[in-house]
Design a protein around this motif. Structure first.
Motif, PDB file in Angstrom:
ATOM      1  N   SER A 235      10.604 -10.158  17.750  1.00  0.00           N
ATOM      2  CA  SER A 235       9.055  -9.982  17.852  1.00  0.00           C
ATOM      3  C   SER A 235       8.643 -10.691  16.440  1.00  0.00           C
ATOM      4  O   SER A 235       7.678 -11.151  16.318  1.00  0.00           O
ATOM      5  N   ARG A 236       9.366 -10.561  15.483  1.00  0.00           N
ATOM      6  CA  ARG A 236       8.915 -10.822  14.094  1.00  0.00           C
ATOM      7  C   ARG A 236       8.762 -12.358  13.944  1.00  0.00           C
ATOM      8  O   ARG A 236       7.598 -12.985  13.591  1.00  0.00           O
TER       9      ARG A 236
ATOM     10  N   TYR B 212      -5.311  -4.596   4.854  1.00  0.00           N
ATOM     11  CA  TYR B 212      -4.765  -3.642   5.459  1.00  0.00           C
ATOM     12  C   TYR B 212      -5.085  -3.582   7.013  1.00  0.00           C
ATOM     13  O   TYR B 212      -4.905  -2.397   7.306  1.00  0.00           O
TER      14      TYR B 212
ATOM     15  N   THR C 123       0.435 -10.306   0.564  1.00  0.00           N
ATOM     16  CA  THR C 123       0.509  -9.343   1.586  1.00  0.00           C
ATOM     17  C   THR C 123       1.996  -8.782   1.614  1.00  0.00           C
ATOM     18  O   THR C 123       2.199  -7.634   2.356  1.00  0.00           O
ATOM     19  N   GLY C 124       2.928  -9.692   1.269  1.00  0.00           N
ATOM     20  CA  GLY C 124       4.517  -9.246   1.514  1.00  0.00           C
ATOM     21  C   GLY C 124       4.785  -9.331   3.076  1.00  0.00           C
ATOM     22  O   GLY C 124       5.627  -8.654   3.279  1.00  0.00           O
TER      23      GLY C 124
ATOM     24  N   PRO D 194       0.343  -5.879   6.683  1.00  0.00           N
ATOM     25  CA  PRO D 194       1.031  -4.535   7.143  1.00  0.00           C
ATOM     26  C   PRO D 194       1.690  -4.713   8.313  1.00  0.00           C
ATOM     27  O   PRO D 194       1.413  -5.263   9.016  1.00  0.00           O
ATOM     28  N   GLY D 195       2.807  -3.806   7.907  1.00  0.00           N
ATOM     29  CA  GLY D 195       4.183  -4.143   9.199  1.00  0.00           C
ATOM     30  C   GLY D 195       4.588  -5.421   9.061  1.00  0.00           C
ATOM     31  O   GLY D 195       4.963  -5.847   7.912  1.00  0.00           O
ATOM     32  N   ILE D 196       4.510  -6.204  10.107  1.00  0.00           N
ATOM     33  CA  ILE D 196       4.878  -7.672   9.985  1.00  0.00           C
ATOM     34  C   ILE D 196       3.740  -8.559  10.410  1.00  0.00           C
ATOM     35  O   ILE D 196       4.038  -9.589  10.638  1.00  0.00           O
TER      36      ILE D 196
ATOM     37  N   ASP E   9      14.193 -14.346   4.200  1.00  0.00           N
ATOM     38  CA  ASP E   9      14.670 -13.081   4.172  1.00  0.00           C
ATOM     39  C   ASP E   9      15.961 -13.064   5.089  1.00  0.00           C
ATOM     40  O   ASP E   9      16.873 -12.349   4.672  1.00  0.00           O
TER      41      ASP E   9
END
Lengths: 296, 410
Positions: A66-67, A154, A239-240, A243-245, A256
């Protein structure tokens, strides 16, 4: 008879010799690297590349993750919005600057300045500006509007637009300068003629100037599009992926999995899909752009 | 002029006096938070006390950022002197590729086999009977850190276990405090889940699911209850808008959050902030339910280098890392447990003593990094960071995806 036409291959020898290093680099590094990546995307390479072929396993896993689908969705939203908006904003700013205003140089520098900052700095700055604790939200609340809420970073629905704002802020200046250069290249007589004919300014822009600026638009499109596909550092800094993915992008997935996840095969499969997506866009465009010239 | 000359003479004398074999050893690690930096300073001090000198190669951003940099240095043929990894399966392929030095000779000379406790630490360093790394500390994940003041301020007793914590959460929320602090880094969420699994379903379940990849167990009712607990934790963590783990710990330190599920490296942060275990904050190993700790930790690996001086310096570093004095100084600063059973840690605080007791009683379990490949861990990170941030994912749906990951894992 004895001096038949010189061989085509040996015409312009010096120029061809001078181009050899670049041709070799292009072949070895770009084409070679691409082929190598595609081949190894069919292997089960983990931390180090290993030629153990597993067919389409990596691709099956990729498309069931899903990512990855969230990443593609984000890239689509970011890409479409940033393409359209940066063209519009860039063109509007350029046409405003084109009105022979005073202090044009100053305005141009101010508007271009964000482009001098790297995406990492841009991302961090906008992370702070959009942070609910000490950014825009707290400033507006501090000014007395207590119920004000603006917290895109967020909120998983809005976060990609938060990234988009930062991207536009950074990139629009460059588009503006490109557009302005294109406008300055237009003969002043055309403006005079349209003024004599009494054509309103907005109509002149849309019907005459924009069609004449076609080459500039194409350059701009290529620059914007390549920036969209490789968007990575902005997301990492701002955001890195969270939030979440919800603000993940394909390039980040590739990084990654190749390095953090110690799964080269998966990263290669993802980057091959990115290449394929670019080709799907580029090939029809190149066909339209260059194909027609051959016929004409 | 005379003073200057004599000063020059002295300095040359110092240079002359140092033995020819002294080397600068570049040591790479990702210890950059307050407590960690203090601890790494102890290692550097001990190593600088030998004839060699420590060149610090710290990489900020945690293991996920640092490991790729280290691996690319190694693969690119530019090896550093030594580097930190979590021992377990992370270095497996680097060893297979022949990039790392076999340290068995040093281990035997220093008697590591006799002094390292628990033995599993050395086992994780061992491939085909050869020892490839020097373990430096034991870090365990299974801790719940609680701010005493946060609970006092809402008139509740400091919880003694996970269930009491969950019960107290609404009161904290009402008072405007964050019940559970969780940062956005994805490993924090999967780590918290693994801790819940050990505490609520027991260590055997974790070992079977991750170690044996037992799919039926992963789909079963034990895990379903863990996922339900994770949904509670998700509810309690809503609104903690921080990124890094130490920022989340800081919410607990400053009494803005009730608690945090985090490994014992959080201990160092409390220490740097001058907080006292027991009166300012409380630690519950195994979430107060199952008092167990895992034996994860950090170890140093030594790349093969084409330079006899560096190789000699690597040997000295390996011996220094496991010496009694270094172990005590380093672990007191870092809040981790020593890898030797024979050192005196009477200076340790309450929380570390709890850990030492559990360790002495042998209530340990293998770490997740020792059971799973990094690939599987990365997939778990993705799943849990999504789960903790998206309340739309039901525990059942998350469990189904968890089962898929276990199924594909090696």
């Amino acid at each position: 008879m004895q001096n038949a036409r010189p061989n085509q291959l040996f015409r312009n020898m010096t120029a061809k010799i001078a181009a050899i290093p670049m041709i070799l680099t292009a072949l070895c590094v770009f084409v070679g690297g691409t082929v190598w990546t595609i081949v190894y995307s069919f292997t089960s390479s983990k931390l180090l590349p290993r030629a153990k072929f597993v067919g389409f396993d990596q691709y099956e896993r990729l498309w069931s993750t899903s990512r990855w689908t969230v990443s593609l969705e984000n890239l689509f939203i970011y890409g479409l919005c940033s393409l359209v908006l940066s063209l519009i904003i860039g063109f509007l700013l350029a046409s405003l600057l084109d009105q022979k205003i005073r202090f044009e140089n100053t305005f141009r520098s101010i508007l271009l300045y964000p482009f001098a900052l790297s995406f990492i700095v841009t991302g961090l700055v906008w992370q702070w500006i959009l942070n609910p604790e000490f950014g825009v939200q707290s400033v507006v609340r501090g000014a007395g509007w207590i119920g004000f809420s603006f917290n895109p970073l967020y909120d998983s629905e809005l976060v990609i637009y938060g990234v988009l704002i930062a991207g536009l802020w950074q990139g629009s200046g460059l588009i503006m300068v490109l557009m302005l250069a294109g406008m300055r290249g237009i003969d002043q007589d055309i403006w005079k003629a349209s003024r004599v004919d009494g054509i309103p300014m907005w109509k002149t822009y849309i019907l005459i100037i924009i069609p004449m600026m076609r080459p500039v638009f194409i350059t701009t499109l290529v620059i914007i599009a390549s920036g969209i596909v490789k968007v990575y550092d902005l997301v990492v800094a701002q955001t890195g992926g969270g939030p979440g993915i919800s603000s993940e992008v394909p390039a980040k997935y590739v990084y990654d999995y190749m390095f953090q996840g110690q799964n080269l095969g998966q990263g290669f499969a993802a980057s091959t899909m990115m290449l394929l997506a670019v080709l799907i866009v580029v090939i029809p465009w190149a066909y339209l752009e260059f194909g027609s010239k051959n016929r004409g | 002029m005379k003073a200057m000359l004599s000063a020059l003479a002295v300095s040359t004398a110092i240079f002359a006096a140092s033995p020819a074999s002294a080397a600068d050893l570049e040591v790479m690690h990702w210890w950059t938070s307050g407590g960690e930096a203090a601890a790494v300073g102890e290692l550097a001090k001990a190593f600088d006390g030998t004839e060699h000198s420590w060149v610090d190669g710290a990489i900020a951003g945690g293991g996920g950022t640092a490991r790729p940099i280290m691996v690319s240095r190694l693969i690119g043929g530019d090896p550093m002197g030594a580097f930190q990894f979590n021992h377990g399966r992370q270095a497996e392929e680097l060893i297979e590729a022949g990039l790392l030095r076999d340290m068995t000779a040093i281990a035997e000379a220093e008697g590591w086999l006799d002094v390292v406790y628990p033995q599993s630490l050395l086992d994780s360093c061992t491939v085909d009977g050869k020892i490839y790394c020097a373990p430096v500390n034991i870090h365990s994940w299974q801790w719940l850190w609680l701010s005493n003041k946060a609970f006092e301020s809402v008139g509740a007793a400091v919880p003694a276990n996970w269930d009491e914590f969950v019960a107290a959460a609404p009161a904290l929320r009402k008072a405007g405090l964050q019940p559970l602090a969780v940062g956005q880094q994805s490993w924090q969420t999967s780590g918290a889940f693994n801790v819940l699994m050990v505490a609520l379903a027991g260590p055997d379940v974790l070992v079977k699911v991750y170690g044996d990849k037992d799919v039926d167990l992963a789909a079963g009712p034990e895990l379903a209850s863990v996922f339900a607990a994770a949904a509670d934790a998700r509810e309690m963590s809503q609104g903690s808008n921080v990124q890094d783990w130490n920022q989340a710990t800081n919410l607990v330190i400053t009494d803005k959050a009730g608690g945090q599920i985090m490994g014992d490296w959080a201990q160092g942060e409390f220490q740097v902030a001058g907080k006292v275990a027991g009166s300012d904050y409380t630690c519950l190993p195994g979430l107060g339910v199952n008092e167990l700790i895992d034996t994860a930790g950090d170890a140093f690996y030594f790349p093969i280098v084409d330079d006899a001086e560096i190789t000699a310096a690597q040997d000295v570093l390996a011996a220094t890392l496991l010496s009694k004095e270094t172990q005590v100084a380093f672990n007191l600063a870092k809040g981790s447990l020593p890898v030797r059973g024979d050192v005196d840690l009477s200076a340790a605080n309450d929380c570390m003593k709890k850990g030492l007791e559990i360790l002495a009683a042998g209530n340990t379990l293998p770490a997740v990094t020792q059971l799973n490949t990094e690939d599987t861990n990365n997939q778990l990170n993705d799943l849990f960071v999504e789960f903790f941030n998206d309340t739309g994912i039901t525990p059942e749906a998350a469990q189904a995806r968890f089962v898929d990951i276990i199924k594909s894992g090696e």
